[in-house]
Structures are given as structure tokens and as C-alpha cells.
Design an enzyme around this catalytic site. Structure first.
Site, short mmCIF file in Angstrom:
data_model
loop_
_atom_site.label_atom_id
_atom_site.label_comp_id
_atom_site.label_asym_id
_atom_site.label_seq_id
_atom_site.Cartn_x
_atom_site.Cartn_y
_atom_site.Cartn_z
N GLU A 283 8.38 15.42 -0.40
CA GLU A 283 9.76 14.57 -0.89
C GLU A 283 10.83 15.36 -1.47
O GLU A 283 11.82 15.21 -1.55
CB GLU A 283 9.30 13.36 -1.70
CG GLU A 283 8.54 12.54 -1.20
CD GLU A 283 9.10 11.71 -0.30
OE1 GLU A 283 10.18 11.80 0.29
OE2 GLU A 283 8.16 10.52 0.09
N TYR B 240 7.56 3.15 0.18
CA TYR B 240 8.40 1.98 0.76
C TYR B 240 9.11 2.50 2.29
O TYR B 240 9.64 1.85 2.83
CB TYR B 240 9.59 1.76 -0.14
CG TYR B 240 10.32 2.98 -0.35
CD1 TYR B 240 11.21 3.52 0.17
CD2 TYR B 240 9.88 4.04 -1.73
CE1 TYR B 240 12.09 4.59 -0.24
CE2 TYR B 240 10.66 5.05 -1.85
CZ TYR B 240 11.58 5.39 -1.14
OH TYR B 240 12.58 6.56 -1.47
N GLY B 241 8.91 3.47 2.58
CA GLY B 241 9.53 4.35 3.83
C GLY B 241 8.53 4.85 5.05
O GLY B 241 7.58 4.17 5.23
N THR B 242 8.95 5.98 5.05
CA THR B 242 8.24 6.78 6.24
C THR B 242 6.94 7.23 5.87
O THR B 242 6.14 7.61 6.55
CB THR B 242 8.85 7.93 6.54
OG1 THR B 242 8.87 9.06 5.38
CG2 THR B 242 10.43 7.74 7.08
N LEU B 243 6.27 6.92 4.56
CA LEU B 243 4.91 7.24 4.18
C LEU B 243 3.98 5.88 4.60
O LEU B 243 2.77 5.98 4.60
CB LEU B 243 4.64 7.52 2.93
CG LEU B 243 5.10 8.99 2.48
CD1 LEU B 243 5.38 9.22 1.12
CD2 LEU B 243 4.09 9.94 3.19
#
Length: 188
Positions: free
Chosen positions: A105, A28-31
Site C-alpha cells: 500500500e 475494500y479494493g484490490t486485496l
């Protein structure tokens, strides 16, 4: 555009006999594609350890907030007012790929924790699938929600990510947990 972009509904083939079982991971983010840590998923895909499955969203509203340095955090606080279904991407990863994501993470360092989440795949029949996602660690999630003014985002978009600071450009004299503690104790 990569092959995954050309066929967004592509489902990975079942693993042949003897091949490691894959895990579906909701990012949902920087990936996500277009963000700073997506290069890890690209590397894993080249090695056969990850494959894009589809765009997806959480089946239930969950808080998605930005912490220090505009780092995104999904909070395992279902039912909170002020949150929405979160949009992201679903990847199929091997155990090796999952270990690499856990390392990124900071799972062993209590930065994030990998937990189940129900998602609905875009264009799917609407049935929720149980997958995993990296949530803010429970040790600071409630404080992160309070620090955000109890308002979340539906998606970590370029506008929401504006001001994101890569790890290498953050102060190195503090651990990430120390940076989080400073952030949640500061005024918004």
C-alpha cells in the site's frame, strides 16, 4: 472454494502464548477475493500470516472512489454527503503480514495510510469493531474526493473496477504520487 469461503463466520483462534498479536484489517479494493492483489493475502494465508475473518462493512458512511487506473481509495472524510457504508472483507494478520500489506500500500511513500475504522461484521450482532484500513493519504484525499464529483461507491465491485490497470502495466516514468497528482488536477 477455500476453507474460508466455506465458513464465512469463522473467527480466528486467539494467538497461543508467545505468538505475535494479530491485527484485523478491513480490505475494500484490490486485496479482496477475486481482485488483482488478493494473491498477496493468499500467499500470507499459506504462510500462516493472514486469515479471512468475515465479510464486513464500515459502520459509518465513508467515500470510496477510484483514482488513476481505477485504483480504489477509501477516504478518511467521514460525514461527507454522497458517500455510503463501504462493503469489504476483514482479515486477521500477523505483524509480518501487516508489514507486507504496508509495503504493497506504499505507506512509507505516502500512497496510503493505515488508520482505524469501525466496521460491522456481516451476520454479527451489529456491534461495531475497531479495526484498521488503508486510506488514501491525507495529502491528496480531499482533492481525490473533489475529482470524483463528491460521489462514492458502496463497494469496489467488478463493474466499478472495470478498466483497472495493474502496476506493471502503468507508465513507469512517473511515481504513483505523480500519477495521483496528474489525475486530481485533470478534468473529470
Amino acid at each position: 472454494m477455500g476453507a474460508a469461503d466455506e465458513h464465512p463466520q469463522h473467527q480466528p483462534s486467539p494467538a497461543p502464548e508467545g505468538e505475535a498479536k494479530r491485527t484485523l484489517v478491513f480490505t475494500y479494493g484490490t486485496l479482496k477475493r477475486g481482485f488483482s492483489n488478493h494473491c498477496l493475502l493468499q500467499d500470507l494465508a499459506r504462510a500462516g500470516d493472514a486469515a479471512f475473518v468475515a465479510a464486513a462493512a464500515t459502520a459509518e458512511p465513508l467515500p470510496l472512489v477510484c483514482g488513476p487506473y481505477r485504483v480504489p481509495f477509501l477516504l478518511n472524510l467521514p460525514g461527507e454527503h454522497g458517500c455510503q457504508r463501504v462493503r469489504g472483507e476483514l482479515y486477521s494478520v500477523t505483524p509480518h503480514g501487516l508489514a507486507r500489506l504496508d509495503e504493497l500500500e506504499g505507506v512509507s511513500r505516502a500512497h496510503y495510510e493505515r488508520l482505524p475504522v469501525s466496521v460491522v461484521v456481516d451476520g454479527g450482532e451489529g456491534a461495531a469493531e475497531e479495526v484498521v484500513a488503508y486510506y488514501a493519504h491525507r495529502g491528496y484525499a480531499a482533492e481525490m474526493w473533489a475529482r470524483s464529483g463528491r460521489r462514492g461507491h458502496a463497494e469496489y465491485s467488478p463493474a466499478v473496477a472495470a478498466g483497472y490497470v495493474r502496476r506493471v502495466d502503468r507508465p513507469q516514468h512517473l511515481t504513483f504520487l505523480d500519477q495521483i497528482r496528474v489525475f486530481v488536477s485533470s478534468q473529470s
